[in-house]
Design a protein around this motif. Structure first.
Motif, PDB file in Angstrom:
ATOM      1  N   ILE A  65       0.836  -1.209   0.000  1.00 62.56           N
ATOM      2  CA  ILE A  65       0.000   0.000   0.000  1.00 62.56           C
ATOM      3  C   ILE A  65       0.867   1.254   0.000  1.00 62.56           C
ATOM      4  O   ILE A  65       0.587   2.224  -0.718  1.00 62.56           O
ATOM      5  CB  ILE A  65      -0.949  -0.016   1.214  1.00 62.56           C
ATOM      6  CG1 ILE A  65      -1.940  -1.183   1.082  1.00 62.56           C
ATOM      7  CG2 ILE A  65      -1.701   1.301   1.337  1.00 62.56           C
ATOM      8  CD1 ILE A  65      -2.831  -1.355   2.288  1.00 62.56           C
ATOM      9  N   ILE A  66       1.943   1.231   0.806  1.00 65.06           N
ATOM     10  CA  ILE A  66       2.850   2.389   0.837  1.00 65.06           C
ATOM     11  C   ILE A  66       3.518   2.586  -0.523  1.00 65.06           C
ATOM     12  O   ILE A  66       3.629   3.707  -1.037  1.00 65.06           O
ATOM     13  CB  ILE A  66       3.896   2.210   1.954  1.00 65.06           C
ATOM     14  CG1 ILE A  66       3.213   2.252   3.325  1.00 65.06           C
ATOM     15  CG2 ILE A  66       4.974   3.281   1.859  1.00 65.06           C
ATOM     16  CD1 ILE A  66       4.142   1.943   4.480  1.00 65.06           C
ATOM     17  N   SER A  67       3.960   1.475  -1.138  1.00 67.92           N
ATOM     18  CA  SER A  67       4.588   1.574  -2.458  1.00 67.92           C
ATOM     19  C   SER A  67       3.605   2.107  -3.496  1.00 67.92           C
ATOM     20  O   SER A  67       3.966   2.954  -4.327  1.00 67.92           O
ATOM     21  CB  SER A  67       5.095   0.193  -2.880  1.00 67.92           C
ATOM     22  OG  SER A  67       5.643   0.255  -4.184  1.00 67.92           O
ATOM     23  N   THR A  68       2.353   1.642  -3.428  1.00 69.90           N
ATOM     24  CA  THR A  68       1.333   2.134  -4.361  1.00 69.90           C
ATOM     25  C   THR A  68       1.092   3.626  -4.163  1.00 69.90           C
ATOM     26  O   THR A  68       0.936   4.378  -5.130  1.00 69.90           O
ATOM     27  CB  THR A  68       0.019   1.362  -4.155  1.00 69.90           C
ATOM     28  OG1 THR A  68       0.266  -0.033  -4.359  1.00 69.90           O
ATOM     29  CG2 THR A  68      -1.050   1.829  -5.131  1.00 69.90           C
ATOM     30  N   TYR A  69       1.085   4.056  -2.889  1.00 71.82           N
ATOM     31  CA  TYR A  69       0.864   5.475  -2.604  1.00 71.82           C
ATOM     32  C   TYR A  69       1.958   6.343  -3.236  1.00 71.82           C
ATOM     33  O   TYR A  69       1.670   7.334  -3.912  1.00 71.82           O
ATOM     34  CB  TYR A  69       0.823   5.698  -1.090  1.00 71.82           C
ATOM     35  CG  TYR A  69       0.905   7.152  -0.709  1.00 71.82           C
ATOM     36  CD1 TYR A  69      -0.215   7.958  -0.766  1.00 71.82           C
ATOM     37  CD2 TYR A  69       2.119   7.717  -0.320  1.00 71.82           C
ATOM     38  CE1 TYR A  69      -0.146   9.300  -0.444  1.00 71.82           C
ATOM     39  CE2 TYR A  69       2.200   9.048   0.009  1.00 71.82           C
ATOM     40  CZ  TYR A  69       1.071   9.839  -0.055  1.00 71.82           C
ATOM     41  OH  TYR A  69       1.156  11.166   0.257  1.00 71.82           O
ATOM     42  N   PHE A  70       3.208   5.973  -3.019  1.00 73.02           N
ATOM     43  CA  PHE A  70       4.288   6.798  -3.563  1.00 73.02           C
ATOM     44  C   PHE A  70       4.301   6.762  -5.094  1.00 73.02           C
ATOM     45  O   PHE A  70       4.594   7.763  -5.747  1.00 73.02           O
ATOM     46  CB  PHE A  70       5.635   6.340  -2.999  1.00 73.02           C
ATOM     47  CG  PHE A  70       5.886   6.828  -1.599  1.00 73.02           C
ATOM     48  CD1 PHE A  70       6.121   8.175  -1.357  1.00 73.02           C
ATOM     49  CD2 PHE A  70       5.861   5.958  -0.523  1.00 73.02           C
ATOM     50  CE1 PHE A  70       6.338   8.639  -0.066  1.00 73.02           C
ATOM     51  CE2 PHE A  70       6.067   6.411   0.775  1.00 73.02           C
ATOM     52  CZ  PHE A  70       6.307   7.756   1.003  1.00 73.02           C
ATOM     53  N   ARG A  71       3.981   5.610  -5.677  1.00 74.38           N
ATOM     54  CA  ARG A  71       3.919   5.552  -7.138  1.00 74.38           C
ATOM     55  C   ARG A  71       2.804   6.435  -7.679  1.00 74.38           C
ATOM     56  O   ARG A  71       2.943   7.042  -8.746  1.00 74.38           O
ATOM     57  CB  ARG A  71       3.706   4.097  -7.581  1.00 74.38           C
ATOM     58  CG  ARG A  71       4.931   3.205  -7.407  1.00 74.38           C
ATOM     59  CD  ARG A  71       4.572   1.737  -7.610  1.00 74.38           C
ATOM     60  NE  ARG A  71       5.730   0.881  -7.428  1.00 74.38           N
ATOM     61  CZ  ARG A  71       6.535   0.479  -8.404  1.00 74.38           C
ATOM     62  NH1 ARG A  71       6.271   0.835  -9.648  1.00 74.38           N
ATOM     63  NH2 ARG A  71       7.568  -0.290  -8.168  1.00 74.38           N
ATOM     64  N   SER A  72       1.688   6.498  -6.936  1.00 67.10           N
ATOM     65  CA  SER A  72       0.554   7.292  -7.424  1.00 67.10           C
ATOM     66  C   SER A  72       0.874   8.785  -7.460  1.00 67.10           C
ATOM     67  O   SER A  72       0.273   9.531  -8.241  1.00 67.10           O
ATOM     68  CB  SER A  72      -0.674   7.047  -6.548  1.00 67.10           C
ATOM     69  OG  SER A  72      -0.502   7.628  -5.258  1.00 67.10           O
ATOM     70  N   THR A  73       1.826   9.228  -6.621  1.00 64.37           N
ATOM     71  CA  THR A  73       2.174  10.651  -6.626  1.00 64.37           C
ATOM     72  C   THR A  73       2.875  11.071  -7.918  1.00 64.37           C
ATOM     73  O   THR A  73       2.964  12.250  -8.212  1.00 64.37           O
ATOM     74  CB  THR A  73       3.068  10.999  -5.420  1.00 64.37           C
ATOM     75  OG1 THR A  73       4.274  10.240  -5.511  1.00 64.37           O
ATOM     76  CG2 THR A  73       2.364  10.689  -4.116  1.00 64.37           C
ATOM     77  N   PHE A  74       3.400  10.080  -8.663  1.00 70.51           N
ATOM     78  CA  PHE A  74       4.078  10.385  -9.933  1.00 70.51           C
ATOM     79  C   PHE A  74       3.222   9.981 -11.130  1.00 70.51           C
ATOM     80  O   PHE A  74       3.746   9.730 -12.214  1.00 70.51           O
ATOM     81  CB  PHE A  74       5.433   9.658  -9.984  1.00 70.51           C
ATOM     82  CG  PHE A  74       6.379  10.064  -8.888  1.00 70.51           C
ATOM     83  CD1 PHE A  74       7.089  11.253  -8.980  1.00 70.51           C
ATOM     84  CD2 PHE A  74       6.551   9.272  -7.764  1.00 70.51           C
ATOM     85  CE1 PHE A  74       7.953  11.636  -7.969  1.00 70.51           C
ATOM     86  CE2 PHE A  74       7.411   9.650  -6.740  1.00 70.51           C
ATOM     87  CZ  PHE A  74       8.118  10.835  -6.844  1.00 70.51           C
ATOM     88  N   MET A  75       1.917   9.933 -10.935  1.00 74.34           N
ATOM     89  CA  MET A  75       1.033   9.460 -11.991  1.00 74.34           C
ATOM     90  C   MET A  75       1.112  10.321 -13.242  1.00 74.34           C
ATOM     91  O   MET A  75       0.943   9.850 -14.360  1.00 74.34           O
ATOM     92  CB  MET A  75      -0.404   9.397 -11.477  1.00 74.34           C
ATOM     93  CG  MET A  75      -1.354   8.712 -12.430  1.00 74.34           C
ATOM     94  SD  MET A  75      -3.004   8.525 -11.771  1.00 74.34           S
ATOM     95  CE  MET A  75      -3.603  10.188 -11.876  1.00 74.34           C
ATOM     96  N   LEU A  76       1.358  11.620 -13.061  1.00 72.72           N
ATOM     97  CA  LEU A  76       1.407  12.523 -14.214  1.00 72.72           C
ATOM     98  C   LEU A  76       2.815  12.649 -14.798  1.00 72.72           C
ATOM     99  O   LEU A  76       3.036  13.447 -15.701  1.00 72.72           O
ATOM    100  CB  LEU A  76       0.898  13.908 -13.815  1.00 72.72           C
ATOM    101  CG  LEU A  76      -0.570  13.980 -13.381  1.00 72.72           C
ATOM    102  CD1 LEU A  76      -0.928  15.388 -12.976  1.00 72.72           C
ATOM    103  CD2 LEU A  76      -1.480  13.508 -14.496  1.00 72.72           C
ATOM    104  N   GLY A  77       3.752  11.872 -14.261  1.00 74.71           N
ATOM    105  CA  GLY A  77       5.143  11.977 -14.716  1.00 74.71           C
ATOM    106  C   GLY A  77       5.331  11.582 -16.161  1.00 74.71           C
ATOM    107  O   GLY A  77       6.303  11.998 -16.812  1.00 74.71           O
TER     108      GLY A  77
END
Length: 281
Positions: A18-30
């Motif tokens: 869940i933590i890994s998914t959260y941090f990945r989601s912050t770069f969704m627009l990358g």
């Protein structure tokens, strides 16, 4: 008629996933692009869930390919879609009655409604309110103004992403019923009313229009007594002209008048009003 289906036991997402998914989601627009918009960001965000649920390379490749299709919505509440999709992927990995089309259809079905509520709540309510409060403090010279906006908007962002994913994962496909129902619609209406209330209260604080045009002047007991247009308006309702100007702008916007023309028009009215002595500084 019943159909017996042997379901496989699949380990649910761990805290680390869940933590890994959260941090990945912050770069969704990358990796945003105009062909598939946020598709690559969505796919990268789903990698921890895909690795957790599928252990064969071909199954993982099929899941990644499934999430490379077009995707576009408001980034912050998109975490709820990540959660729902992860729950559906888990059910599919367990051998449940979910096919690839169902997962894609739920994603597509949630994109529009969440974008519809995300834009007015975050861009139309939270950001203007925090910016207005921060600007009010900054105008008085307080460092708390920019800090209030920076930390406030990021707290909203982080909480939405963190709890949005977990609610979506727990609720699974049931969240679709919430979107189709009236709950989120009422939430959107409440946010809009709150935003209008706060912005309306700030109109009287930020908008200052002075009208020093003298209407009556006479001498009384050796003193010059003047009555200006501003005195009369203030006795009726302080901030009346600002309120009327706000209503006028709303009326023009409602009739599809370009906002740029409204701004230039206000410039022209202000300059002309000052030239004839109607407005003052």
């Amino acid at each position: 008629m019943t159909e017996s289906t042997e379901l496989k036991k699949v380990q649910p997402l761990t805290k680390r996933d869940i933590i890994s998914t959260y941090f990945r989601s912050t770069f969704m627009l990358g990796s945003f692009n105009f062909e598939r918009m946020q598709a690559i960001g969505f796919c990268v965000t789903m990698i921890p869930a895909i690795k957790r649920f599928y252990h064969k390379k071909e199954d993982q490749a099929a899941a990644l390919k499934r999430h490379l299709e077009f995707f576009n919505t408001t980034p912050w509440p998109a975490s709820a879609i990540f959660g729902v999709t992860a729950a559906m992927e888990q059910k599919k990995a367990e051998g449940g009655d979910i096919d690839e089309a169902a997962i894609t259809n739920v994603k597509v079905g949630l994109m529009g409604p969440l974008a519809g509520i995300g834009d007015p709540i975050y861009w139309g309510t939270a950001r203007p309110i925090l910016a207005a409060l921060g600007a009010s403090l900054a105008l008085s010279g307080s460092i708390l103004g920019p800090l209030l906006f920076f930390f406030g908007i990021n707290i909203v962002r982080m909480l939405t992403r963190w709890y949005g994913f977990q609610v979506g994962y727990r609720q699974g496909t049931d969240i679709v019923q919430d979107v189709a129902g009236n709950r989120l619609k009422k939430l959107t209406q409440m946010a809009s009313v709150l935003g209008l209330f706060v912005m309306g209260s700030l109109v009287s604080k930020w908008t200052s229009i002075k009208m020093p045009l003298v209407l009556v002047s006479y001498h009384q007991a050796g003193h010059l007594i003047t009555t200006s247009l501003q005195n009369i308006l203030d006795s009726l309702l302080p901030g009346l002209v600002a309120l009327l100007m706000t209503f006028a702008c709303m009326w023009l916007l409602k009739h599809k008048v370009n906002a740029i023309w409204i701004i230039f028009g206000m410039f022209a009215v202000g300059i002309f009003g000052y030239w004839i002595g109607l407005f003052g500084l």
